[in-house]
Scaffold this motif. Structure first.
Motif, PDB file in Angstrom:
ATOM      1  N   ARG A 136      47.056  59.303  41.355  1.00  0.00           N
ATOM      2  CA  ARG A 136      46.604  58.860  39.908  1.00  0.00           C
ATOM      3  C   ARG A 136      46.185  57.357  39.831  1.00  0.00           C
ATOM      4  NH1 ARG A 136      49.975  62.224  35.419  1.00  0.00           N
ATOM      5  NH2 ARG A 136      49.448  64.365  36.137  1.00  0.00           N
ATOM      6  N   ASN A 137      46.913  56.525  40.552  1.00  0.00           N
ATOM      7  CA  ASN A 137      46.670  55.032  40.572  1.00  0.00           C
ATOM      8  C   ASN A 137      45.979  54.403  41.803  1.00  0.00           C
ATOM      9  OD1 ASN A 137      48.048  54.184  37.943  1.00  0.00           O
ATOM     10  ND2 ASN A 137      49.657  55.711  38.957  1.00  0.00           N
ATOM     11  N   SER A 138      45.377  55.201  42.530  1.00  0.00           N
ATOM     12  CA  SER A 138      44.797  54.766  43.734  1.00  0.00           C
ATOM     13  C   SER A 138      43.312  54.645  43.573  1.00  0.00           C
ATOM     14  CB  SER A 138      45.279  55.427  44.904  1.00  0.00           C
ATOM     15  OG  SER A 138      44.755  57.044  45.022  1.00  0.00           O
ATOM     16  N   GLY A 139      42.358  54.043  44.217  1.00  0.00           N
ATOM     17  CA  GLY A 139      41.091  53.904  44.439  1.00  0.00           C
ATOM     18  C   GLY A 139      40.465  53.604  42.937  1.00  0.00           C
ATOM     19  N   SER A 140      39.388  54.385  42.721  1.00  0.00           N
ATOM     20  CA  SER A 140      38.637  53.953  41.252  1.00  0.00           C
ATOM     21  C   SER A 140      39.702  54.287  40.270  1.00  0.00           C
ATOM     22  CB  SER A 140      37.421  54.910  41.197  1.00  0.00           C
ATOM     23  OG  SER A 140      37.798  56.212  41.161  1.00  0.00           O
ATOM     24  N   ASN A 141      40.978  54.898  40.148  1.00  0.00           N
ATOM     25  CA  ASN A 141      41.752  54.931  38.943  1.00  0.00           C
ATOM     26  C   ASN A 141      42.716  53.878  38.708  1.00  0.00           C
ATOM     27  OD1 ASN A 141      40.857  57.746  38.833  1.00  0.00           O
ATOM     28  ND2 ASN A 141      42.020  58.662  40.256  1.00  0.00           N
ATOM     29  N   SER A 142      42.730  53.087  39.711  1.00  0.00           N
ATOM     30  CA  SER A 142      43.710  52.029  39.622  1.00  0.00           C
ATOM     31  C   SER A 142      43.199  50.945  38.605  1.00  0.00           C
ATOM     32  CB  SER A 142      43.827  51.156  40.816  1.00  0.00           C
ATOM     33  OG  SER A 142      44.507  49.769  40.698  1.00  0.00           O
ATOM     34  N   PRO A 143      44.085  50.229  37.725  1.00  0.00           N
ATOM     35  CA  PRO A 143      43.401  49.324  36.700  1.00  0.00           C
ATOM     36  C   PRO A 143      42.685  48.127  37.310  1.00  0.00           C
ATOM     37  CG  PRO A 143      45.853  49.269  36.674  1.00  0.00           C
ATOM     38  CD  PRO A 143      45.518  50.667  37.533  1.00  0.00           C
ATOM     39  N   ALA A 144      43.340  47.801  38.610  1.00  0.00           N
ATOM     40  CA  ALA A 144      42.909  46.767  39.352  1.00  0.00           C
ATOM     41  C   ALA A 144      41.360  47.233  40.286  1.00  0.00           C
ATOM     42  CB  ALA A 144      43.633  46.106  40.202  1.00  0.00           C
ATOM     43  N   TRP A 145      40.787  48.372  39.889  1.00  0.00           N
ATOM     44  CA  TRP A 145      39.542  48.581  40.697  1.00  0.00           C
ATOM     45  C   TRP A 145      38.484  47.737  40.503  1.00  0.00           C
ATOM     46  CZ3 TRP A 145      38.599  50.966  44.965  1.00  0.00           C
ATOM     47  CH2 TRP A 145      37.328  51.528  45.432  1.00  0.00           C
ATOM     48  N   LYS A 146      38.010  47.148  41.483  1.00  0.00           N
ATOM     49  CA  LYS A 146      36.654  46.677  41.318  1.00  0.00           C
ATOM     50  C   LYS A 146      35.538  46.893  42.143  1.00  0.00           C
ATOM     51  CE  LYS A 146      38.806  43.410  38.715  1.00  0.00           C
ATOM     52  NZ  LYS A 146      38.342  43.275  37.154  1.00  0.00           N
ATOM     53  N   GLY A 147      35.495  48.246  42.378  1.00  0.00           N
ATOM     54  CA  GLY A 147      34.314  48.745  42.972  1.00  0.00           C
ATOM     55  C   GLY A 147      34.326  48.643  44.522  1.00  0.00           C
TER      56      GLY A 147
ATOM     57  N   ILE B 297      35.084  45.868  46.607  1.00  0.00           N
ATOM     58  CA  ILE B 297      34.823  44.666  47.225  1.00  0.00           C
ATOM     59  C   ILE B 297      35.677  44.042  48.031  1.00  0.00           C
ATOM     60  CG2 ILE B 297      33.339  44.221  44.980  1.00  0.00           C
ATOM     61  CD1 ILE B 297      35.473  42.411  44.059  1.00  0.00           C
ATOM     62  N   SER B 298      36.680  44.523  48.041  1.00  0.00           N
ATOM     63  CA  SER B 298      37.908  43.982  48.946  1.00  0.00           C
ATOM     64  C   SER B 298      37.637  44.220  50.382  1.00  0.00           C
ATOM     65  CB  SER B 298      39.302  44.335  48.510  1.00  0.00           C
ATOM     66  OG  SER B 298      39.472  45.577  48.526  1.00  0.00           O
ATOM     67  N   CYS B 299      36.809  45.592  50.587  1.00  0.00           N
ATOM     68  CA  CYS B 299      36.562  46.076  51.825  1.00  0.00           C
ATOM     69  C   CYS B 299      35.196  45.251  52.535  1.00  0.00           C
ATOM     70  CB  CYS B 299      36.423  47.510  52.112  1.00  0.00           C
ATOM     71  SG  CYS B 299      38.144  48.214  51.406  1.00  0.00           S
ATOM     72  N   LEU B 300      34.558  44.771  51.754  1.00  0.00           N
ATOM     73  CA  LEU B 300      33.119  44.188  52.080  1.00  0.00           C
ATOM     74  C   LEU B 300      33.472  42.907  52.985  1.00  0.00           C
ATOM     75  CD1 LEU B 300      31.172  43.952  48.711  1.00  0.00           C
ATOM     76  CD2 LEU B 300      31.067  45.914  50.580  1.00  0.00           C
ATOM     77  N   PRO B 301      32.486  42.591  54.069  1.00  0.00           N
ATOM     78  CA  PRO B 301      32.821  41.659  55.038  1.00  0.00           C
ATOM     79  C   PRO B 301      32.575  40.267  54.446  1.00  0.00           C
ATOM     80  CG  PRO B 301      30.534  42.828  55.446  1.00  0.00           C
ATOM     81  CD  PRO B 301      31.487  43.642  54.453  1.00  0.00           C
ATOM     82  N   TYR B 302      33.114  39.199  54.799  1.00  0.00           N
ATOM     83  CA  TYR B 302      32.400  37.748  54.369  1.00  0.00           C
ATOM     84  C   TYR B 302      31.090  37.710  55.015  1.00  0.00           C
ATOM     85  CZ  TYR B 302      37.117  37.114  53.068  1.00  0.00           C
ATOM     86  OH  TYR B 302      38.544  37.293  52.217  1.00  0.00           O
TER      87      TYR B 302
END
Length: 370
Positions: A279-290, A292-297
């Motif tokens: 319930r609190n993982s992925g898009s259900n997390s209150p800190a979910w930002k789409g 973007i943490s997995c995007l490369p630099y």
């Protein structure tokens, strides 16, 4: 805090390296295909990779004796032969020895080597002549300061700008331009000193060493008792027993630790823990930002570039002030606008892992020292 010359040089070179990293590369003019920076750190234009400037050109003087060392030897041998043919002149120290009028380097000669100081007082012998140990950094800095202060004292004096008529050196001991005598600047007088003319606050410096009157003590005691509703003892002001009782009840109502917690002694089942995690993982997390943490630099965000940013910030977190030596590991580099492709040096700061996580959860708050 004023920067030292060495620290200022380090920061200037770091900024120059960052500018060169951001410049578009150009191809080597010899046609090898390698890409180079168009400018050197000193600002000179660069057209070739180092060593490629003479590619495809005939080398001059391919015969015997074409190296720079051999050409230099032939030149000095010819110069010595010309000097030996010149008429000799006597040494000016009076020893009677005859010398050539010029040296091999082309300079005029007046003395035999070592005879220029004969019969002259050269002052105190140097440290090397005494055979003592070399000066420490502290001693060398102290002597340098004394010489600088002596030069400042020898300069012509200027009048103080406050109009007092006193004469002061044109520079301070820090070698900054001087305008006022120390303590005569009206700006600092009004800003940092409390006076009856500039502020209605009491000037405590006028009461230093004086005892308060009985009326003043009674007035302050009544004011504090009225504001706090407590009593004054030897240890300081104390709350009344009724107030302490109210505080104790309020704290106990809010305290849910230990056995007061309704979940005390209980644990979730594995199924419940799995359900809470989903319930609190992925898009259900209150800190979910789409995600973007997995995007490369973006390109250019290399180890060398990040080290230049940390070197610019003195390897110190720009929020909490902890250094890499204190933290025990390399500090990461944080993007202020949270855009991984924006590698502008003004958008990058050094941050410890704790402050880096804090910035991810407080994106609307500015990243500044605490």
């Amino acid at each position: 805090m004023r920067l030292t010359n060495s620290e200022y040089g380090k920061r200037r070179r770091a900024r120059r390296r960052l500018e060169l990293e951001q410049m578009p590369k150009v191809a080597c003019a010899c046609g090898c295909g390698q890409m180079i920076t168009p400018e050197s750190p000193g600002g000179a234009k660069i057209r070739y990779v180092k060593g490629h400037g003479a590619r495809g050109k005939p080398k001059p003087n391919k015969g015997k004796g074409s190296t720079p060392e051999e050409r230099s030897q032939r030149f000095f041998k010819k110069r010595k032969a010309e000097i030996e043919q010149m008429p000799k002149i006597p040494c000016e120290c009076g020893c009677g020895e005859m010398i050539a009028p010029i040296g091999v380097d082309g300079r005029k000669r007046r003395f035999v080597f070592g005879h220029a100081t004969r019969g002259k007082k050269t002052g105190k012998p140097s440290w090397n002549r005494l055979g003592d140990k070399p000066l420490t950094k502290e001693e060398a800095a102290r002597r340098s300061r004394e010489k600088r202060w002596a030069r400042i004292e020898a300069m012509p004096k200027i009048p103080c700008a406050c109009g007092c008529g006193e004469m002061i050196p044109p520079f301070t001991k820090e070698f900054q331009p001087a305008t006022y005598k120390r303590g005569h600047n009206p700006y600092t007088e009004n800003r940092y000193r409390w006076t009856k003319e500039t502020t209605p606050r009491t000037n405590y410096s006028t009461r230093k060493g004086q005892k308060l009157s009985a009326e003043e003590i009674a007035r302050r005691t009544e004011t504090r008792r009225k504001n706090t509703g407590g009593r004054y003892t030897v240890g300081g002001w104390k709350h009344k027993p009724e107030t302490l009782q109210k505080y104790s009840i309020a704290v106990r109502k809010r305290d849910l630790t230990g056995e007061r917690n309704p979940f005390w002694g209980k644990t979730h089942t594995p199924e419940t823990r799995q359900l809470i995690s989903e319930r609190n993982s992925g898009s259900n997390s209150p800190a979910w930002k789409g995600g973007i943490s997995c995007l490369p630099y973006g390109p250019g965000f290399t180890r060398k570039f990040k080290r230049l940013i940390r070197e610019r910030d003195n390897f110190t977190c720009q929020r909490c002030g902890i250094t890499e030596a204190e933290y025990g590991r390399t500090l990461p580099v944080h993007h202020l606008d949270h855009d991984k492709n924006n590698n502008d040096p003004t958008n990058l700061v050094t941050a410890c892992p704790k402050c880096n996580v804090w910035a991810s959860y407080h994106r609307d708050e500015p990243f500044r020292p605490v």
